[in-house]
Structure formats: structure tokens, C-alpha cells
Design an enzyme around this catalytic site. Structure first.
Site, mmCIF file in Angstrom:
data_model
loop_
_atom_site.group_PDB
_atom_site.id
_atom_site.type_symbol
_atom_site.label_atom_id
_atom_site.label_comp_id
_atom_site.label_asym_id
_atom_site.label_seq_id
_atom_site.Cartn_x
_atom_site.Cartn_y
_atom_site.Cartn_z
ATOM 1 N N CYS A 123 -33.763 -8.795 -11.799
ATOM 2 C CA CYS A 123 -34.146 -9.238 -10.462
ATOM 3 C C CYS A 123 -33.142 -8.767 -9.417
ATOM 4 O O CYS A 123 -33.507 -8.566 -8.259
ATOM 5 C CB CYS A 123 -34.352 -10.732 -10.425
ATOM 6 S SG CYS A 123 -32.910 -11.749 -10.737
ATOM 7 N N HIS A 130 -37.405 -12.343 -15.422
ATOM 8 C CA HIS A 130 -36.653 -11.734 -16.522
ATOM 9 C C HIS A 130 -37.539 -11.585 -17.761
ATOM 10 O O HIS A 130 -37.561 -12.466 -18.619
ATOM 11 C CB HIS A 130 -35.431 -12.597 -16.858
ATOM 12 C CG HIS A 130 -34.402 -12.585 -15.794
ATOM 13 N ND1 HIS A 130 -33.376 -11.687 -15.796
ATOM 14 C CD2 HIS A 130 -34.263 -13.340 -14.682
ATOM 15 C CE1 HIS A 130 -32.618 -11.896 -14.736
ATOM 16 N NE2 HIS A 130 -33.140 -12.888 -14.037
ATOM 17 N N GLU A 144 -37.028 -9.893 -20.283
ATOM 18 C CA GLU A 144 -36.197 -9.807 -21.491
ATOM 19 C C GLU A 144 -35.893 -11.177 -22.099
ATOM 20 O O GLU A 144 -35.403 -11.263 -23.227
ATOM 21 C CB GLU A 144 -34.883 -9.066 -21.180
ATOM 22 C CG GLU A 144 -33.858 -9.846 -20.394
ATOM 23 C CD GLU A 144 -34.070 -9.872 -18.885
ATOM 24 O OE1 GLU A 144 -33.163 -10.363 -18.186
ATOM 25 O OE2 GLU A 144 -35.124 -9.420 -18.394
#
Length: 158
Positions: free
Chosen positions: A1, A136, A138
Site C-alpha cells: 500500500c 495487503h 500477501e
């Protein structure tokens, strides 16, 4: 971000003398649109069909996240959410939307900073070889955003 902020051409709520923008993404972004780290949240996110290979929402984790308020040129929104800005970002966000002749006026005026109207904001975008997300991917087991990124890389190499 953080990449969304750094790669945007314009950022609201920047600290005076803070991190310079790299630019390249035709976007106006608002730092910490959703609030401080304590305001982090998770949400099912409906994405453009080009990103996900089925119709189920992608799981998105937002941590002290920015939001894109506007795109221009050939930048394209890939995912949006509707949420009020945090109290700290609200004055800059409201001024941005109030000064934009292209946007419809607010139907409801906020009485206090904590009573902000929800805004439809962009949380994922792309422009040529730039891909940014306010969340996010991930941090989830959902690999669709990663697969989309790899596909963009392969496409650029071809």
C-alpha cells in the site's frame, strides 16, 4: 500500500517535508484514508473480472491504508470500496470532492468529523506496468492478486 502512495502523481494528507512522491500513476491518493493502524480491517472485495478468475470476492486486509480518490488518463480502477474517510483525513477528502466539478454533490452533510458520509474510493488500480493496491494480498491465502501480477509481468515480457 505504500507503493500506491509513492507512485501516485498527487497525495493528500502528506506530512510537510515528508516522503517525496515518485509519481507515474495518474492518481490522487489520500494517505491513511481509513485511519490509523488500530482501524485496520478485513473485507470481501469484489474485483474487476480481469483480476479474479471467478465471481467470489477476494479477501482483502487493510492496514493503515490509503485510498485513491481519482484516476485520470489511462489509469484504470480494478477494485473499489465504499467507506467514510477517517476523521483526520476527512477535511482534505471533503475539500477534494467539493472542489471537483466532475463529482456529484454530497446528499448528506456531515455534522462532525466522526459523522462522515461514505465515499466510493479505489483500492486497486493499474496503469500500463504499474499495479497498486491499498490492501495487503500477501496476508491472505487468496493468490488471485499474485497470479494477476505474474500474468501482467509475463504479458510485458512477451
Amino acid at each position: 500500500c505504500a507503493g500506491m502512495i509513492l507512485l501516485s502523481d498527487r497525495a493528500l494528507c502528506q506530512k510537510q517535508g515528508g516522503q517525496a512522491l515518485v509519481g507515474g500513476l495518474h492518481a490522487t491518493v489520500c494517505r491513511n484514508f481509513f485511519g490509523a493502524q488500530i482501524s485496520s480491517f478485513e473485507v470481501p472485495l469484489v474485483c474487476e473480472e480481469t483480476v479474479v478468475d471467478d465471481e467470489s470476492p477476494a479477501h482483502a486486509v487493510f492496514i493503515r491504508a490509503p485510498a485513491i480518490l481519482a484516476l485520470s488518463g489511462d489509469a484504470k480502477a480494478l477494485a473499489t470500496v465504499t467507506a467514510p474517510p477517517c476523521a483526520k483525513a476527512a477535511p482534505a477528502v471533503n475539500a477534494f470532492f467539493d472542489n471537483d466539478d466532475q463529482r456529484p454533490p454530497l446528499k448528506k452533510k456531515a455534522k462532525t468529523a466522526g459523522d462522515q458520509p461514505p465515499r466510493k474510493v479505489i483500492v486497486a488500480a493499474k496503469q500500463h506496468n504499474i499495479l497498486v493496491t491499498a490492501f495487503h494480498p500477501e496476508l491472505t491465502n487468496d493468490t488471485r492478486w499474485h497470479r494477476y501480477f505474474v500474468a501482467l509481468c509475463r504479458e510485458r515480457r512477451a
